[in-house]
Design a protein around this motif. Structure first.
Motif, PDB file in Angstrom:
ATOM      1  N   UNK A  45       0.844  -1.317   0.026  1.00 52.27           N
ATOM      2  CA  UNK A  45       0.120  -0.042  -0.009  1.00 52.27           C
ATOM      3  C   UNK A  45       0.863   1.264   0.169  1.00 52.27           C
ATOM      4  N   UNK A  46       1.828   1.271   1.040  1.00 54.32           N
ATOM      5  CA  UNK A  46       2.720   2.463   0.900  1.00 54.32           C
ATOM      6  C   UNK A  46       3.544   2.338  -0.153  1.00 54.32           C
ATOM      7  N   UNK A  47       3.962   1.384  -0.951  1.00 53.73           N
ATOM      8  CA  UNK A  47       4.896   1.083  -2.115  1.00 53.73           C
ATOM      9  C   UNK A  47       3.876   1.871  -3.061  1.00 53.73           C
ATOM     10  N   UNK A  48       2.540   1.550  -3.356  1.00 51.83           N
ATOM     11  CA  UNK A  48       1.699   2.119  -4.553  1.00 51.83           C
ATOM     12  C   UNK A  48       1.406   3.640  -4.184  1.00 51.83           C
ATOM     13  N   UNK A  57      -5.243   9.050   3.889  1.00 51.81           N
ATOM     14  CA  UNK A  57      -5.757   7.841   3.932  1.00 51.81           C
ATOM     15  C   UNK A  57      -6.796   7.511   2.652  1.00 51.81           C
ATOM     16  N   UNK A  58      -7.567   8.450   2.370  1.00 44.67           N
ATOM     17  CA  UNK A  58      -8.556   8.303   1.291  1.00 44.67           C
ATOM     18  C   UNK A  58      -8.043   8.135   0.110  1.00 44.67           C
ATOM     19  N   UNK A  59      -7.044   8.743  -0.426  1.00 40.78           N
ATOM     20  CA  UNK A  59      -6.317   8.563  -1.471  1.00 40.78           C
ATOM     21  C   UNK A  59      -5.403   7.231  -1.641  1.00 40.78           C
ATOM     22  N   UNK A  60      -4.907   6.796  -0.723  1.00 36.03           N
ATOM     23  CA  UNK A  60      -4.341   5.508  -0.700  1.00 36.03           C
ATOM     24  C   UNK A  60      -5.289   4.597  -0.768  1.00 36.03           C
ATOM     25  N   UNK A  61      -6.314   4.665  -0.107  1.00 34.44           N
ATOM     26  CA  UNK A  61      -7.664   3.697  -0.412  1.00 34.44           C
ATOM     27  C   UNK A  61      -8.096   3.696  -1.801  1.00 34.44           C
ATOM     28  N   UNK A  62      -8.048   4.646  -2.399  1.00 34.25           N
ATOM     29  CA  UNK A  62      -8.418   4.941  -3.778  1.00 34.25           C
ATOM     30  C   UNK A  62      -7.429   4.176  -4.615  1.00 34.25           C
ATOM     31  N   UNK A  64      -5.204   1.976  -3.805  1.00 34.32           N
ATOM     32  CA  UNK A  64      -5.246   0.261  -3.604  1.00 34.32           C
ATOM     33  C   UNK A  64      -6.525  -0.397  -3.948  1.00 34.32           C
ATOM     34  N   UNK A  65      -7.880   0.496  -3.924  1.00 31.52           N
ATOM     35  CA  UNK A  65      -8.845  -0.216  -4.054  1.00 31.52           C
ATOM     36  C   UNK A  65      -9.472  -0.770  -2.863  1.00 31.52           C
ATOM     37  N   UNK A  66      -8.810  -0.634  -1.776  1.00 33.86           N
ATOM     38  CA  UNK A  66      -9.029  -1.082  -0.569  1.00 33.86           C
ATOM     39  C   UNK A  66     -10.156  -0.340   0.247  1.00 33.86           C
ATOM     40  N   UNK A  67     -11.106  -0.585   1.042  1.00 38.00           N
ATOM     41  CA  UNK A  67     -12.042   0.002   1.940  1.00 38.00           C
ATOM     42  C   UNK A  67     -11.209   1.004   2.602  1.00 38.00           C
ATOM     43  N   UNK A  68     -11.981   2.259   3.151  1.00 38.57           N
ATOM     44  CA  UNK A  68     -11.033   3.023   4.081  1.00 38.57           C
ATOM     45  C   UNK A  68     -10.828   2.432   5.264  1.00 38.57           C
ATOM     46  N   UNK A  69     -11.545   1.657   5.665  1.00 39.30           N
ATOM     47  CA  UNK A  69     -11.262   0.706   7.146  1.00 39.30           C
ATOM     48  C   UNK A  69     -10.132   0.025   7.103  1.00 39.30           C
ATOM     49  N   UNK A  70     -10.051  -0.890   5.777  1.00 39.83           N
ATOM     50  CA  UNK A  70      -8.662  -1.431   5.735  1.00 39.83           C
ATOM     51  C   UNK A  70      -7.435  -0.698   5.646  1.00 39.83           C
ATOM     52  N   UNK A  71      -7.966   0.446   5.028  1.00 42.47           N
ATOM     53  CA  UNK A  71      -6.745   1.285   4.791  1.00 42.47           C
ATOM     54  C   UNK A  71      -6.177   1.727   6.207  1.00 42.47           C
ATOM     55  N   UNK A  72      -7.022   2.266   6.956  1.00 41.99           N
ATOM     56  CA  UNK A  72      -6.733   2.789   8.427  1.00 41.99           C
ATOM     57  C   UNK A  72      -6.030   1.742   9.141  1.00 41.99           C
ATOM     58  N   UNK A  73      -6.374   0.528   8.986  1.00 41.91           N
ATOM     59  CA  UNK A  73      -5.764  -0.645   9.763  1.00 41.91           C
ATOM     60  C   UNK A  73      -4.392  -0.786   9.176  1.00 41.91           C
TER      61      UNK A  73
END
Length: 172
Positions: A45-48, A57-62, A64-73
């Motif tokens: 996730x950080x690499x991408x 966090x929202x941009x990282x979720x976007x 990676x395609x992960x949910x915002x809760x998964x991104x927060x974890x």
């Protein structure tokens, strides 16, 4: 000269090799992540997000395609491990930006160094024109993966066909 059969064989081999590469890459990243007490998703996730100037966090979720809760974890684990910190955006105090602490970057670079070296050695066998072809191919594969991943993330998950739990539920 290429025949239809030869072309089909080459395409099938490339498809198999790309799939095999994905699996082997996943295992490689898992081994590195375990060295840092993380899981592969955390590092990837950080690499991408590395090309983002000031990722939230929202941009990282976007990305990676992960949910915002998964991104927060993921971000929680990365923060505990000392890789990132969350800071308030000075221009908009409501926004939180994810930034590298810089504390683990050298360790991470050292973990990836053996792979980087063998890749460079392997690529030395190709001339500039061949390297351009390979770079074009890998770029296109990444574009395809982004799109297919986005499409898959937008669909509801498939039900596990034939599982014992599914059969019990259907029987009741």
């Amino acid at each position: 000269m290429s025949t239809p059969d030869r072309r089909a064989q080459l395409v099938a081999r490339i498809e198999d090799d790309v799939r095999d590469n994905g699996g082997r890459g996943q295992l490689f990243h898992q081994a590195i992540a375990e060295r840092f007490g993380l899981n592969p998703t955390d590092l990837k996730c950080i690499d991408l997000a590395r090309s983002e100037q000031r990722p939230t966090a929202g941009r990282i979720a976007e990305i990676t395609g992960m949910s915002t809760s998964a991104t927060t974890a993921v971000l929680d684990r990365m923060e505990r491990a000392g890789f990132i910190e969350r800071v308030r955006d000075p221009g908009d105090r409501r926004r939180v930006i994810v930034v590298s602490t810089g504390l683990r970057e050298q360790e991470l670079a050292e973990a990836f160094a053996p792979m980087r070296e063998v890749m460079r050695t392997a690529l030395e066998a190709y001339d500039d024109e061949q390297l351009a072809l390979i770079a074009g191919f890998t770029g296109r594969v990444n574009d395809i993966l982004r799109e297919v991943t986005r499409q898959l993330a937008a669909r509801p998950p498939a039900r596990a066909a034939g599982s014992a739990l599914t059969r019990r539920r259907e029987a009741n």
